[in-house]
Design a protein around this motif. Structure first.
Motif, PDB file in Angstrom:
ATOM      1  N   GLY A  68      -0.021   3.158  -5.993  1.00  0.00           N
ATOM      2  CA  GLY A  68       1.172   3.161  -6.823  1.00  0.00           C
ATOM      3  C   GLY A  68       1.374   4.474  -7.558  1.00  0.00           C
ATOM      4  N   ASN A  69       2.321   4.471  -8.497  1.00  0.00           N
ATOM      5  CA  ASN A  69       2.579   5.629  -9.352  1.00  0.00           C
ATOM      6  C   ASN A  69       3.125   5.100 -10.684  1.00  0.00           C
ATOM      7  OD1 ASN A  69       5.482   5.289  -9.118  1.00  0.00           O
ATOM      8  ND2 ASN A  69       5.415   6.383  -7.169  1.00  0.00           N
ATOM      9  N   ALA A  70       3.522   6.008 -11.570  1.00  0.00           N
ATOM     10  CA  ALA A  70       3.943   5.582 -12.912  1.00  0.00           C
ATOM     11  C   ALA A  70       5.197   4.718 -12.872  1.00  0.00           C
ATOM     12  CB  ALA A  70       4.171   6.805 -13.795  1.00  0.00           C
ATOM     13  N   GLY A  71       6.104   4.997 -11.940  1.00  0.00           N
ATOM     14  CA  GLY A  71       7.310   4.180 -11.825  1.00  0.00           C
ATOM     15  C   GLY A  71       7.019   2.822 -11.231  1.00  0.00           C
ATOM     16  N   ILE A  72       6.192   2.799 -10.205  1.00  0.00           N
ATOM     17  CA  ILE A  72       5.816   1.531  -9.572  1.00  0.00           C
ATOM     18  C   ILE A  72       5.105   0.630 -10.577  1.00  0.00           C
ATOM     19  CG2 ILE A  72       4.271   0.513  -7.836  1.00  0.00           C
ATOM     20  CD1 ILE A  72       4.980   2.872  -6.000  1.00  0.00           C
ATOM     21  N   ALA A  73       4.351   1.232 -11.504  1.00  0.00           N
ATOM     22  CA  ALA A  73       3.617   0.456 -12.502  1.00  0.00           C
ATOM     23  C   ALA A  73       4.544  -0.365 -13.388  1.00  0.00           C
ATOM     24  CB  ALA A  73       2.769   1.390 -13.357  1.00  0.00           C
ATOM     25  N   GLN A  74       5.815   0.025 -13.465  1.00  0.00           N
ATOM     26  CA  GLN A  74       6.780  -0.729 -14.261  1.00  0.00           C
ATOM     27  C   GLN A  74       7.292  -1.972 -13.526  1.00  0.00           C
ATOM     28  OE1 GLN A  74       9.862   2.061 -15.444  1.00  0.00           O
ATOM     29  NE2 GLN A  74       8.347   3.647 -15.899  1.00  0.00           N
ATOM     30  N   ASP A  75       7.062  -2.028 -12.200  1.00  0.00           N
ATOM     31  CA  ASP A  75       7.617  -3.112 -11.387  1.00  0.00           C
ATOM     32  C   ASP A  75       6.582  -3.890 -10.598  1.00  0.00           C
ATOM     33  OD1 ASP A  75      10.565  -2.625 -11.787  1.00  0.00           O
ATOM     34  OD2 ASP A  75       9.983  -0.655 -11.050  1.00  0.00           O
ATOM     35  N   ALA A 109       6.515  10.770  -7.177  1.00  0.00           N
ATOM     36  CA  ALA A 109       5.273  11.434  -7.575  1.00  0.00           C
ATOM     37  C   ALA A 109       5.279  11.638  -9.082  1.00  0.00           C
ATOM     38  CB  ALA A 109       5.127  12.772  -6.851  1.00  0.00           C
ATOM     39  N   THR A 110       4.951  10.574  -9.801  1.00  0.00           N
ATOM     40  CA  THR A 110       4.917  10.621 -11.260  1.00  0.00           C
ATOM     41  C   THR A 110       3.637   9.986 -11.773  1.00  0.00           C
ATOM     42  OG1 THR A 110       6.090   8.491 -11.455  1.00  0.00           O
ATOM     43  CG2 THR A 110       7.437  10.498 -11.451  1.00  0.00           C
ATOM     44  N   ALA A 111       3.216  10.446 -12.941  1.00  0.00           N
ATOM     45  CA  ALA A 111       2.040   9.868 -13.596  1.00  0.00           C
ATOM     46  C   ALA A 111       2.372   9.616 -15.056  1.00  0.00           C
ATOM     47  CB  ALA A 111       0.842  10.812 -13.480  1.00  0.00           C
ATOM     48  N   GLY A 112       1.566   8.757 -15.671  1.00  0.00           N
ATOM     49  CA  GLY A 112       1.809   8.365 -17.045  1.00  0.00           C
ATOM     50  C   GLY A 112       1.670   9.505 -18.026  1.00  0.00           C
ATOM     51  N   PRO A 113       2.199   9.339 -19.224  1.00  0.00           N
ATOM     52  CA  PRO A 113       2.125  10.385 -20.253  1.00  0.00           C
ATOM     53  C   PRO A 113       0.698  10.575 -20.761  1.00  0.00           C
ATOM     54  CG  PRO A 113       3.004   8.366 -21.197  1.00  0.00           C
ATOM     55  CD  PRO A 113       2.889   8.132 -19.709  1.00  0.00           C
ATOM     56  N   ASP A 114       0.456  11.781 -21.304  1.00  0.00           N
ATOM     57  CA  ASP A 114      -0.865  12.071 -21.872  1.00  0.00           C
ATOM     58  C   ASP A 114      -1.124  11.258 -23.135  1.00  0.00           C
ATOM     59  OD1 ASP A 114      -1.392  13.917 -19.875  1.00  0.00           O
ATOM     60  OD2 ASP A 114      -0.446  15.557 -20.980  1.00  0.00           O
ATOM     61  N   ALA A 115      -0.030  10.921 -23.829  1.00  0.00           N
ATOM     62  CA  ALA A 115      -0.161  10.152 -25.071  1.00  0.00           C
ATOM     63  C   ALA A 115       0.869   9.039 -25.078  1.00  0.00           C
ATOM     64  CB  ALA A 115       0.032  11.068 -26.276  1.00  0.00           C
ATOM     65  N   PRO A 116       0.595   7.923 -25.748  1.00  0.00           N
ATOM     66  CA  PRO A 116       1.565   6.819 -25.800  1.00  0.00           C
ATOM     67  C   PRO A 116       2.929   7.295 -26.290  1.00  0.00           C
ATOM     68  CG  PRO A 116      -0.548   6.151 -26.719  1.00  0.00           C
ATOM     69  CD  PRO A 116      -0.642   7.626 -26.490  1.00  0.00           C
ATOM     70  N   GLY A 117       3.978   6.861 -25.584  1.00  0.00           N
ATOM     71  CA  GLY A 117       5.329   7.230 -25.967  1.00  0.00           C
ATOM     72  C   GLY A 117       5.773   8.584 -25.455  1.00  0.00           C
ATOM     73  N   LEU A 173       0.843  -1.195   0.000  1.00  0.00           N
ATOM     74  CA  LEU A 173       0.000   0.000   0.000  1.00  0.00           C
ATOM     75  C   LEU A 173       0.879   1.246   0.000  1.00  0.00           C
ATOM     76  CD1 LEU A 173      -2.786  -0.876   2.610  1.00  0.00           C
ATOM     77  CD2 LEU A 173      -2.763  -1.280   0.142  1.00  0.00           C
ATOM     78  N   GLY A 174       0.569   2.191  -0.879  1.00  0.00           N
ATOM     79  CA  GLY A 174       1.307   3.443  -0.927  1.00  0.00           C
ATOM     80  C   GLY A 174       1.591   3.874  -2.348  1.00  0.00           C
ATOM     81  N   SER A 175       2.074   5.107  -2.491  1.00  0.00           N
ATOM     82  CA  SER A 175       2.275   5.659  -3.831  1.00  0.00           C
ATOM     83  C   SER A 175       3.575   6.443  -3.967  1.00  0.00           C
ATOM     84  CB  SER A 175       1.109   6.597  -4.181  1.00  0.00           C
ATOM     85  OG  SER A 175       1.052   7.693  -3.269  1.00  0.00           O
ATOM     86  N   GLY A 176       4.493   6.271  -3.020  1.00  0.00           N
ATOM     87  CA  GLY A 176       5.693   7.088  -3.033  1.00  0.00           C
ATOM     88  C   GLY A 176       6.966   6.322  -3.312  1.00  0.00           C
ATOM     89  N   ALA A 177       8.096   7.040  -3.151  1.00  0.00           N
ATOM     90  CA  ALA A 177       9.400   6.439  -3.410  1.00  0.00           C
ATOM     91  C   ALA A 177       9.730   5.351  -2.398  1.00  0.00           C
ATOM     92  CB  ALA A 177      10.476   7.524  -3.396  1.00  0.00           C
ATOM     93  N   ARG A 178       9.267   5.502  -1.169  1.00  0.00           N
ATOM     94  CA  ARG A 178       9.485   4.456  -0.167  1.00  0.00           C
ATOM     95  C   ARG A 178       8.879   3.136  -0.625  1.00  0.00           C
ATOM     96  NH1 ARG A 178       7.285   6.848   4.327  1.00  0.00           N
ATOM     97  NH2 ARG A 178       5.385   6.893   3.104  1.00  0.00           N
ATOM     98  N   HIS A 192       8.100   2.302  -3.713  1.00  0.00           N
ATOM     99  CA  HIS A 192       8.805   1.831  -4.903  1.00  0.00           C
ATOM    100  C   HIS A 192      10.091   1.125  -4.500  1.00  0.00           C
ATOM    101  CE1 HIS A 192      10.171   2.761  -9.317  1.00  0.00           C
ATOM    102  NE2 HIS A 192       9.914   1.480  -9.114  1.00  0.00           N
ATOM    103  N   ALA A 193      10.806   1.671  -3.504  1.00  0.00           N
ATOM    104  CA  ALA A 193      12.051   1.047  -3.038  1.00  0.00           C
ATOM    105  C   ALA A 193      11.779  -0.328  -2.437  1.00  0.00           C
ATOM    106  CB  ALA A 193      12.741   1.944  -2.020  1.00  0.00           C
ATOM    107  N   ILE A 194      10.692  -0.456  -1.677  1.00  0.00           N
ATOM    108  CA  ILE A 194      10.318  -1.752  -1.103  1.00  0.00           C
ATOM    109  C   ILE A 194      10.014  -2.752  -2.216  1.00  0.00           C
ATOM    110  CG2 ILE A 194       8.509  -2.951   0.217  1.00  0.00           C
ATOM    111  CD1 ILE A 194       8.306  -0.352   1.932  1.00  0.00           C
ATOM    112  N   ILE A 195       9.261  -2.315  -3.207  1.00  0.00           N
ATOM    113  CA  ILE A 195       8.895  -3.191  -4.321  1.00  0.00           C
ATOM    114  C   ILE A 195      10.124  -3.607  -5.109  1.00  0.00           C
ATOM    115  CG2 ILE A 195       7.720  -3.175  -6.568  1.00  0.00           C
ATOM    116  CD1 ILE A 195       5.502  -1.492  -5.099  1.00  0.00           C
ATOM    117  N   LEU A 196      11.059  -2.689  -5.343  1.00  0.00           N
ATOM    118  CA  LEU A 196      12.290  -3.023  -6.062  1.00  0.00           C
ATOM    119  C   LEU A 196      13.108  -4.065  -5.296  1.00  0.00           C
ATOM    120  CD1 LEU A 196      13.383   0.484  -7.391  1.00  0.00           C
ATOM    121  CD2 LEU A 196      12.690  -1.497  -8.770  1.00  0.00           C
TER     122      LEU A 196
END
Length: 430
Positions: free
Chosen positions: A38-45, A371-379, A6-11, A13-17
């Motif tokens: 989560g956040n856009a970076g966490i979504a990658q992991d 604190a990141t979110a996905g792009p407005d458009a693909p790529g 549970l959470g959406s920050g860098a902490r 993300h570090a736990i998940i990594l």
């Protein structure tokens, strides 16, 4: 295991990594990691799920319906909201204290009372419920003035200043929400030390030091943290070794507090974060947090050799005494935070972030998203959604190498108006 973080920050993300890294090293089945929100970076992991992290019933139902083996609660707000209690009532292993024990972070006054009852060394404190009380405490304790909001304030409830008017204004801002604490000013190097607890046994992680002020040279306002490094080689000078320092803090701080809370019927199961200061009169506690610290987690976990999942599950299951002391790599780690323009007072959000792939290609570097979110458009580029946007974490053979890696990567990232400190771990890299 199937793990929900549970959470959406860098902490988080570090736990998940860290969980993902141990999973990749293992033979056979790997962890299935989910995150909410989560956040856009966490979504990658990890797999993101739509879930209100403050709703204990919703989290519990999701964990049951999806056969979650372990829930890890990252931020303080769900802990203070009692999410861990709801999970435990249904027999779901959860790493994080219940509502009552989380008051160790949720209320500075509660923490001071527990410390006093457990004979834990800390500074004097006066609880002030009015401007008159604040003024009297200032007269008693003198300058510099330390004023703390009693409740959660996202890392912004503390001010340390010699300007009495500024200190009084800070207290006046928080008094409508309840009493504030006026504390004795303590001087010396600060150390963050994490303890895993199952309510009875504790296991310490490696110490770290963070940087709270916004700008180089410890100038500017307090923040949630602008960088950190681990380990702390200078502890050897005063204590002989990191091991001896950790033993002292375990015996004088962590175990007494855990035993006091257990005796009061509020066992602390989760991460006890001791914010310490090394004064000329010994080690004293500045404050406790009831969860992993941010940004210290980002430098402690990359050095952890013991599988994090085993430690978290043992704490959640009451079997931590069966776990040996955690082992850490001899490598060093530093993290530098990239913050939005205007942080911490009025961060500008919604701006695009460029160069992340280039930065991540630097040897020994990982990008941890806050604190990141996905792009407005693909790529397209990710966008910044908060004050502290991301962390550049570098692991190297020594601090000079790690600093070079971290700042090489940071300088490849573009975010209009952003700022970061250039002096993280500079003292230990000489």
């Amino acid at each position: 295991m199937k793990i929900l973080v549970l959470g959406s920050g860098a902490r988080e993300h570090a736990i998940i990594l860290a969980l993902k890294a141990e999973s990749l090293k293992a033979e056979g089945a790997q962890h299935e990691i989910l995150a909410a929100p989560g956040n856009a970076g966490i979504a990658q992991d990890a797999t993101l799920v739509s879930l209100d992290q403050l709703d204990g019933g919703a989290v519990t139902n999701f964990a049951n319906e999806n056969s979650i083996d372990l829930v890890v609660i990252g931020p303080e707000a769900p802990l203070v909201a009692g999410v861990a209690d709801a999970l435990r009532e249904r027999g779901i292993p959860v790493f994080g204290p219940g509502r009552a024990a989380a008051q160790l972070e949720g209320s500075k006054a509660f923490a001071k009372r527990v410390m006093d009852a457990a004979s834990v060394p800390t500074g004097r404190a006066v609880r002030a419920a009015s401007v008159a009380d604040v003024e009297a405490a200032f007269d008693d304790l003198g300058a510099p003035y330390v004023v703390k909001a009693d409740g959660l304030a996202a890392g912004k409830g503390v001010i340390v200043t010699s300007d009495r008017a500024e200190a009084l204004a800070h207290a006046s801002h928080y008094l409508p929400q309840g009493p504030v604490l006026i504390e004795e000013f303590l001087s010396g190097p600060e150390v963050s030390l994490f303890f895993l607890s199952d309510g009875d046994t504790v296991r310490a992680l490696s110490p770290a030091q963070d940087f709270k002020r916004a700008y180089d040279g410890d100038e500017g306002p307090n923040t949630g943290g602008m960088g950190a490094y681990s380990p702390l080689p200078w502890l050897d000078e005063q204590f002989g070794s990191e091991k001896e320092f950790v033993k002292l803090v375990t015996d004088q701080v962590a175990l007494p507090v855990i035993r006091q809370l257990d005796a009061e019927g509020t066992p602390f199961i989760g991460l006890l974060y001791a914010g310490l200061i090394l004064t000329d009169k010994g080690v004293k506690v500045i404050e406790f947090n009831a969860r992993f610290g941010d940004p210290e987690t980002q430098v402690v976990l990359p050095r952890l050799r013991t599988p994090l999942s085993e430690l978290l599950f043992a704490a959640a299951s009451g079997t931590l005494e069966d776990q040996p002391e955690p082992e850490f790599s001899e490598e060093v780690a530093i993290t530098v935070v990239l913050a939005s323009e205007g942080y911490p007072e009025a961060p500008q959000t919604g701006r695009q972030i460029s160069g992340l792939s280039d930065a991540a290609s630097v040897d020994g570097v990982r990008i941890v998203h806050a604190a990141t979110a996905g792009p407005d458009a693909p790529g397209g580029d990710l966008v910044a959604t908060g004050g502290r946007v991301l962390n550049v974490v570098a692991v190297g053979s020594d601090f000079a190498a790690a600093r070079a890696q971290a700042y090489d990567a940071m300088n490849r990232i573009g975010l209009d108006g952003a700022h970061f400190r250039s002096d993280i771990a500079a003292r230990v890299a000489k």
